[in-house]
Design an enzyme around this catalytic site. Structure first.
Site, PDB file in Angstrom:
ATOM      1  N   CYS A   1       6.202  14.507  -3.848  1.00  0.00           N
ATOM      2  CA  CYS A   1       5.488  15.630  -2.931  1.00  0.00           C
ATOM      3  C   CYS A   1       5.464  16.994  -3.792  1.00  0.00           C
ATOM      4  O   CYS A   1       4.630  17.673  -3.223  1.00  0.00           O
ATOM      5  CB  CYS A   1       6.313  15.699  -1.692  1.00  0.00           C
ATOM      6  SG  CYS A   1       7.808  16.526  -2.103  1.00  0.00           S
TER       7      CYS A   1
ATOM      8  N   GLU B   1      -4.459  14.617  -0.500  1.00  0.00           N
ATOM      9  CA  GLU B   1      -3.416  14.218  -1.209  1.00  0.00           C
ATOM     10  C   GLU B   1      -3.563  12.840  -1.976  1.00  0.00           C
ATOM     11  O   GLU B   1      -4.076  11.978  -1.499  1.00  0.00           O
ATOM     12  CB  GLU B   1      -2.206  14.048  -0.389  1.00  0.00           C
ATOM     13  CG  GLU B   1      -0.775  13.700  -1.174  1.00  0.00           C
ATOM     14  CD  GLU B   1       0.471  13.758  -0.483  1.00  0.00           C
ATOM     15  OE1 GLU B   1       0.352  13.220   0.914  1.00  0.00           O
ATOM     16  OE2 GLU B   1       1.336  14.158  -0.770  1.00  0.00           O
TER      17      GLU B   1
HETATM   18  P1  NAD Z   1       4.943   7.623   5.546  1.00  0.00           P
HETATM   19  O1  NAD Z   1       4.502   8.576   6.389  1.00  0.00           O
HETATM   20  O2  NAD Z   1       4.032   6.246   5.372  1.00  0.00           O
HETATM   21  O3  NAD Z   1       6.323   7.106   5.812  1.00  0.00           O
HETATM   22  C1  NAD Z   1       7.480   7.756   6.076  1.00  0.00           C
HETATM   23  C2  NAD Z   1       8.302   7.285   7.142  1.00  0.00           C
HETATM   24  O4  NAD Z   1       7.631   7.011   8.157  1.00  0.00           O
HETATM   25  C3  NAD Z   1       8.871   5.623   6.706  1.00  0.00           C
HETATM   26  O5  NAD Z   1      10.175   5.420   7.251  1.00  0.00           O
HETATM   27  C4  NAD Z   1       7.933   4.903   7.827  1.00  0.00           C
HETATM   28  O6  NAD Z   1       8.552   3.719   8.337  1.00  0.00           O
HETATM   29  C5  NAD Z   1       7.562   5.725   8.925  1.00  0.00           C
HETATM   30  N1  NAD Z   1       6.368   5.620   9.429  1.00  0.00           N
HETATM   31  C6  NAD Z   1       4.983   5.220   8.746  1.00  0.00           C
HETATM   32  N2  NAD Z   1       4.150   5.123   9.686  1.00  0.00           N
HETATM   33  C7  NAD Z   1       4.533   5.431  11.031  1.00  0.00           C
HETATM   34  C8  NAD Z   1       3.790   5.466  12.286  1.00  0.00           C
HETATM   35  N3  NAD Z   1       2.717   5.377  12.145  1.00  0.00           N
HETATM   36  N4  NAD Z   1       4.694   5.812  13.277  1.00  0.00           N
HETATM   37  C9  NAD Z   1       5.955   6.062  13.104  1.00  0.00           C
HETATM   38  N5  NAD Z   1       6.788   5.958  11.949  1.00  0.00           N
HETATM   39  C10 NAD Z   1       5.838   5.704  10.864  1.00  0.00           C
HETATM   40  O7  NAD Z   1       5.286   8.131   4.057  1.00  0.00           O
HETATM   41  P2  NAD Z   1       5.323   7.644   2.581  1.00  0.00           P
HETATM   42  O8  NAD Z   1       3.957   6.629   2.063  1.00  0.00           O
HETATM   43  O9  NAD Z   1       6.659   6.443   2.526  1.00  0.00           O
HETATM   44  O10 NAD Z   1       5.663   8.691   1.611  1.00  0.00           O
HETATM   45  C11 NAD Z   1       4.713   9.377   0.952  1.00  0.00           C
HETATM   46  C12 NAD Z   1       4.304  10.542   1.895  1.00  0.00           C
HETATM   47  O11 NAD Z   1       5.623  11.187   2.098  1.00  0.00           O
HETATM   48  C13 NAD Z   1       3.547  11.493   1.038  1.00  0.00           C
HETATM   49  O12 NAD Z   1       2.419  12.122   1.971  1.00  0.00           O
HETATM   50  C14 NAD Z   1       4.400  12.673   0.257  1.00  0.00           C
HETATM   51  O13 NAD Z   1       3.864  13.933   0.117  1.00  0.00           O
HETATM   52  C15 NAD Z   1       5.571  12.637   1.515  1.00  0.00           C
HETATM   53  N6  NAD Z   1       6.665  13.345   0.978  1.00  0.00           N
HETATM   54  C16 NAD Z   1       6.839  14.640   1.361  1.00  0.00           C
HETATM   55  C17 NAD Z   1       8.041  15.229   0.655  1.00  0.00           C
HETATM   56  C18 NAD Z   1       8.188  16.603   1.114  1.00  0.00           C
HETATM   57  O14 NAD Z   1       9.389  17.171   0.877  1.00  0.00           O
HETATM   58  N7  NAD Z   1       7.318  17.523   1.935  1.00  0.00           N
HETATM   59  C19 NAD Z   1       9.021  14.670   0.085  1.00  0.00           C
HETATM   60  C20 NAD Z   1       8.773  13.392  -0.127  1.00  0.00           C
HETATM   61  C21 NAD Z   1       7.394  12.580   0.321  1.00  0.00           C
END
Ligand code: NAD
Length: 481
Positions: free
Chosen positions: A278, A375
């Site tokens: 991120c 992103e």
């Molecule tokens: P994601 O949003 O797909 O998933 C994150 C979590 O949400 C998972 O546990 C997943 O099971 C759940 N999830 C996914 N879709 C959902 C839905 N429709 N309804 C409810 N829950 C749901 O993210 P990812 O692909 O695992 O991670 C990458 C993203 O995380 C990138 O956008 C990155 O920038 C962000 N990120 C941000 C930080 C920060 O500090 N801001 C840190 C790490 C990652």
């Protein structure tokens, strides 16, 4: 794989599973169950029950579990690193960083007897004293992403349980193996039953945690659309929420910077963890006459990178997480071509097994292009020309995201202006990945963060506690002796 609830490993009630895949080899490592509302109800009930005694356990005793866990994590360090590389794809060096940063959270939370101190004040009025303490609130939940399988859950739960709360974690269904191993160590560390619970799953588990009446607060890390959803759902159910979302991070290179080190630092930021951080840089804003030199050096450095299985110690960049990610990133590179940017190095030509892309360098990027706004979360360097630091800051501040930005310069005045005016909440001065350590607070602004109180450090203590003020008067003549 089983859930860990009330001190026991129990089968998920979910009937569906998702494959956990090694992205370097496409080997199926495990089947992760998609849990249900029933699993959440069971875990929250166990955590609620455990809270009754855990909150009365003195902080110095609570931290003994964390001290023991720290030792166990050190003893199992390399096996955690291996798991992290297997399920995520990052290099061994990057996985060591992932696990190390996680351990540092446990170390910081061990200082809770000091961090949790309240305030008191004698004679706020004649003969009246006031004291403020921070109290734990109950059951907290954590929902985490795939990109730091070991570290991100540690951003929250050590602070939650050290302050006297109990916890339910739902890790990413794509990388649950590191957390299973960590929970085996949590079990060995001797936390009382129900204090720490693990529920594996996806959407259904997330939505039931965010709406469960006995969950007091939710910490989320993931993409912006899901962060917004979690924030809205949880706040509508009266919960405290910290939801860390996606990012679009800019790096500004001024003519007075040391270009050689700046380019190396920018490249490491952009392609480290295959761009899946991120805090990964994305667009390099080359100020004044720096564009041509940055481009030349970047092309040389990016072409030399060794891409391969993260488990091979020679590898400098591993794969991205999935086939879908490869296709999404390829689509963004194509959009840059369609929008008339210059693809100077095209990393789309990897063949064979594994979800690999090579580093890509795109030049002449303009603010309205998709690669400048969205992103990418992949190893894509975007180069853009800007006339001045003012224009660079304007470009950064026009983005809906505001996680991080970096400036490369030797000028104190430029550094000061940048720190003062740039909107992102985590800034780097001659630093490519400005990640706050465990004893500072972590979190972005605008569409990169929803909530008020950020992660770990003093913010972690604040998020997981509520203040209580007692004002007292003891009349002298009421003494009986
Ligand atoms: P994601 O949003 O797909 O998933 C994150 C979590 O949400 C998972 O546990 C997943 O099971 C759940 N999830 C996914 N879709 C959902 C839905 N429709 N309804 C409810 N829950 C749901 O993210 P990812 O692909 O695992 O991670 C990458 C993203 O995380 C990138 O956008 C990155 O920038 C962000 N990120 C941000 C930080 C920060 O500090 N801001 C840190 C790490 C990652």
């Amino acid at each position: 794989m089983k859930n860990y609830i009330n001190g026991e490993w129990i089968a998920s009630t979910g009937t569906e599973t998702i494959e956990v895949i090694n992205p370097a080899t496409e080997e199926v490592l495990a089947l992760s169950p998609l849990g249900t509302v029933k699993d959440v109800d069971k875990a929250v009930a166990a955590a609620k029950d455990a809270f009754k005694t855990w909150r009365r356990t003195p902080a110095i005793d609570r931290t003994q579990c964390l001290f023991r866990l720290k030792t166990l994590l050190e003893e199992n360090f390399e096996s955690l690193v291996k798991l992290c590389t297997q399920e995520h794809g990052k290099t061994l060096v990057e996985s060591r960083g992932d696990v190390r940063r996680g351990i540092q959270m446990v170390e910081t939370a061990c200082g809770i007897p000091t961090l949790l101190m309240g305030q008191s004040f004698e004679d706020i009025a004649t003969g009246i004293d006031c004291q403020a303490v921070r109290q734990p609130m109950g059951v907290f939940a954590g929902i985490t992403p795939f990109n730091f399988p070991a570290m991100v859950p540690f951003w929250f739960w050590p602070f939650a349980v050290a302050t006297g709360n109990t916890y339910v974690l739902k890790p990413s269904e794509r990388v649950p193996l590191s957390q299973i191993k960590i929970f085996e160590l949590i079990e060995k560390a001797g936390f009382p039953k129900g204090v720490m619970n693990l529920v594996l799953g996806g959407k259904e588990v997330v939505n039931s945690l965010c709406s469960h009446p006995d969950v007091k607060g939710v910490s989320f890390v993931g993409s912006t659309p899901v962060a917004k959803h979690v924030y809205q759902l949880s706040t509508s159910h009266g919960k405290r929420v910290q939801a860390l979302g996606g990012a679009k991070n800019f790096m500004v290179v001024l003519p007075d910077a040391n270009l050689e080190t700046s380019v190396k630092t920018c490249l490491e930021s952009i392609v480290g963890c295959a761009g899946q951080r991120c805090l990964a840089g994305s667009v390099i804003l080359c100020v004044g006459n720096t564009y041509d030199e940055v481009k030349k050096q970047m092309l040389r450095a990016a072409s030399d990178m060794i891409v391969g299985d993260g488990a091979d110690p020679r590898t400098q960049m591993g794969p991205v997480i999935s086939r879908a990610s490869v296709e999404r990133i390829k689509g963004l590179i194509q959009s840059a071509i369609d929008e008339r940017a210059e693809v100077l190095l095209d990393g789309r030509n990897h063949s064979g097994k594994g979800y690999f892309l090579k580093p890509t360098v795109i030049g002449e990027v303009k603010p309205n292009m998709r690669v400048a706004r969205e992103e990418i979360f992949g190893p894509v360097v975007c180069l853009a020309r800007v006339k001045s630091l003012d224009e660079a800051i304007q470009w950064i501040n026009n983005s809906p995201f505001a996680n991080t930005a970096s400036l490369f310069t030797n000028s104190g005045a430029a550094a000061r202006q940048f720190s003062y005016e740039a909107a992102p909440a985590m800034l780097g001065l001659n630093i490519g990945v400005p990640a706050p350590m465990s004893f500072f607070s972590f979190g972005g602004a605008k569409d990169s963060f929803f909530g008020d109180i950020k992660a770990h450090g003093q913010s972690g203590v604040q998020f997981f506690t509520d203040t209580k003020v007692t004002i007292q008067r003891w009349n002298k003549d009421s003494n009986i002796w």
